[in-house]
Motif scaffolding. Structure first.
Motif, short mmCIF file in Angstrom:
data_model
loop_
_atom_site.label_atom_id
_atom_site.label_comp_id
_atom_site.label_asym_id
_atom_site.label_seq_id
_atom_site.Cartn_x
_atom_site.Cartn_y
_atom_site.Cartn_z
N ALA A 57 -72.90 -61.70 -26.51
CA ALA A 57 -71.74 -61.35 -27.34
C ALA A 57 -70.56 -62.27 -27.02
O ALA A 57 -69.88 -62.78 -27.93
N ALA A 58 -70.32 -62.51 -25.74
CA ALA A 58 -69.23 -63.40 -25.35
C ALA A 58 -69.49 -64.82 -25.83
O ALA A 58 -68.57 -65.52 -26.28
N LEU A 59 -70.74 -65.25 -25.75
CA LEU A 59 -71.11 -66.59 -26.23
C LEU A 59 -70.88 -66.70 -27.74
O LEU A 59 -70.33 -67.70 -28.22
N ALA A 60 -71.27 -65.67 -28.48
CA ALA A 60 -71.08 -65.68 -29.94
C ALA A 60 -69.60 -65.72 -30.30
O ALA A 60 -69.18 -66.44 -31.21
N ILE A 61 -68.80 -64.96 -29.57
CA ILE A 61 -67.36 -64.93 -29.83
C ILE A 61 -66.73 -66.29 -29.54
O ILE A 61 -65.92 -66.79 -30.31
N GLY A 62 -67.11 -66.89 -28.42
CA GLY A 62 -66.56 -68.20 -28.09
C GLY A 62 -67.00 -69.28 -29.05
O GLY A 62 -66.30 -70.28 -29.23
N PRO A 67 -58.73 -64.66 -33.78
CA PRO A 67 -57.66 -63.97 -33.05
C PRO A 67 -57.97 -62.51 -32.73
O PRO A 67 -57.51 -61.99 -31.71
N ARG A 68 -58.75 -61.84 -33.59
CA ARG A 68 -59.01 -60.42 -33.33
C ARG A 68 -59.90 -60.20 -32.12
O ARG A 68 -60.03 -59.08 -31.63
N TYR A 69 -60.52 -61.27 -31.61
CA TYR A 69 -61.37 -61.14 -30.42
C TYR A 69 -60.57 -61.15 -29.11
O TYR A 69 -61.08 -60.72 -28.07
N ILE A 70 -59.36 -61.68 -29.13
CA ILE A 70 -58.64 -61.91 -27.89
C ILE A 70 -58.40 -60.63 -27.10
O ILE A 70 -58.67 -60.56 -25.89
N GLY A 71 -57.93 -59.59 -27.77
CA GLY A 71 -57.68 -58.32 -27.10
C GLY A 71 -58.93 -57.74 -26.44
O GLY A 71 -58.91 -57.41 -25.25
N PRO A 72 -60.04 -57.62 -27.19
CA PRO A 72 -61.27 -57.10 -26.59
C PRO A 72 -61.79 -57.96 -25.44
O PRO A 72 -62.33 -57.42 -24.47
N LEU A 73 -61.65 -59.28 -25.53
CA LEU A 73 -62.11 -60.15 -24.45
C LEU A 73 -61.31 -59.89 -23.17
O LEU A 73 -61.88 -59.75 -22.08
N VAL A 74 -59.99 -59.83 -23.30
CA VAL A 74 -59.14 -59.60 -22.13
C VAL A 74 -59.41 -58.22 -21.54
O VAL A 74 -59.47 -58.06 -20.32
N GLU A 75 -59.57 -57.25 -22.41
CA GLU A 75 -59.85 -55.90 -21.93
C GLU A 75 -61.18 -55.84 -21.19
O GLU A 75 -61.29 -55.19 -20.15
N ARG A 76 -62.17 -56.55 -21.68
CA ARG A 76 -63.48 -56.55 -21.01
C ARG A 76 -63.39 -57.26 -19.66
O ARG A 76 -64.08 -56.88 -18.70
N CYS A 77 -62.58 -58.29 -19.58
CA CYS A 77 -62.41 -59.01 -18.31
C CYS A 77 -61.99 -58.06 -17.18
O CYS A 77 -62.35 -58.26 -16.02
N MET A 88 -68.32 -66.19 -18.75
CA MET A 88 -68.47 -66.44 -20.18
C MET A 88 -67.29 -65.87 -20.96
O MET A 88 -66.84 -66.45 -21.96
N LEU A 89 -66.76 -64.75 -20.51
CA LEU A 89 -65.57 -64.18 -21.16
C LEU A 89 -64.39 -65.15 -21.04
O LEU A 89 -63.63 -65.35 -22.00
N THR A 90 -64.24 -65.74 -19.86
CA THR A 90 -63.18 -66.72 -19.65
C THR A 90 -63.37 -67.93 -20.56
O THR A 90 -62.42 -68.43 -21.18
N TRP A 91 -64.62 -68.39 -20.66
CA TRP A 91 -64.91 -69.52 -21.56
C TRP A 91 -64.55 -69.17 -23.00
O TRP A 91 -63.94 -69.98 -23.71
#
Length: 252
Positions: A57-62, A67-77, A88-91
């Motif tokens: 999922a992180a790979l697909a998002i990257g 922009p709508r992915y940024i919040g969920p990525l940071v929250e998952r981190c 991968m989330l950081t990438w």
């Protein structure tokens, strides 16, 4: 051609054109729905119980930043337990415009959750934007959580402006002797990355009351003079010197 035929052709042409327009609208709507569905699946995948799914999922998002992915990525981190998924989330965050990610990451530095602070610092060090430097506070550099402090040291070594290295080295030197092998290694690497300006900051460590501080300072100096030396060897050698009552100044 009769007027009747012309009118008939006009009606047919208008009808066909209208149908084409409606078809295009329908196609655009379908594409939007598909995109929204893909985004929802990717965001949902970040919370899947399987690490392999979260990684994909992180790979697909990257691979398709939005922009709508940024919040969920940071929250998952802030909660992701697996190192390789966090990486991968950081990438994936780095694939988004820094103008959008930077404010969110800076806000995370004030989080009560240590992992949120640690991952935000790690990501900021990867982004390398100098605007993040003022947010690397002394409190973060001395954070009671070792992982947060280690991330802060690395980020500081990357983001420090030219001319600020001596002041940073002085702050980092207050953390000498802290933690176990990995924590001390991280601090030594951050200090060595500052180069010669860190030498003066290490001088007080030579006469510190705590033998762990003296040994860590000596080992760090050794790494600066001889980058090929392993930290494990340098710290053990320094401990022997300290145990024998030496300060490490012999031979300098």
């Amino acid at each position: 051609m009769t007027r009747s035929s012309l009118r008939t052709e006009e009606v047919v042409s208008m009808t066909v054109t209208g149908q084409d327009t409606n078809t295009n609208r329908d196609t655009d709507t379908d594409a939007d729905v598909d995109t929204d569905a893909d985004a929802a699946r990717a965001i949902g995948g970040l919370a899947d119980g399987r690490a392999s799914v979260r990684l994909r999922a992180a790979l697909a998002i990257g691979s398709a930043p939005d922009p709508r992915y940024i919040g969920p990525l940071v929250e998952r981190c802030a909660t992701e337990p697996e190192f390789f998924v966090r990486d991968m989330l950081t990438w994936a965050l780095n694939r988004h415009p820094v103008t959008l990610t930077l404010p969110v990451l800076l806000h995370e530095l004030r989080s009560e959750r240590p992992q949120a602070r640690s991952q935000a610092l790690h990501t900021l060090s990867k982004i390398g934007d100098p605007r993040a430097w003022p947010a690397i506070t002394r409190a973060l550099l001395a954070d009671p959580d070792d992982e947060v402090a280690r991330s802060a040291w690395r980020a500081a070594a990357v983001l420090v402006p030219e001319g600020e290295e001596p002041a940073l080295a002085t702050v980092l030197a207050t953390q000498l002797g802290r933690g176990g092998h990995e924590t001390q290694l991280s601090l030594s690497r951050a200090l060595v990355a500052l180069g010669e300006p860190m030498v003066a900051a290490l001088l007080p460590a030579r006469t510190a009351a705590d033998p762990a501080v003296r040994a860590h300072g000596l080992a760090t100096e050794k790494l600066l003079r001889d980058p090929e030396t392993s930290f494990a060897f340098a710290i053990e050698e320094a401990k022997r010197v300290v145990a024998l009552g030496g300060s490490g100044q012999e031979g300098h």
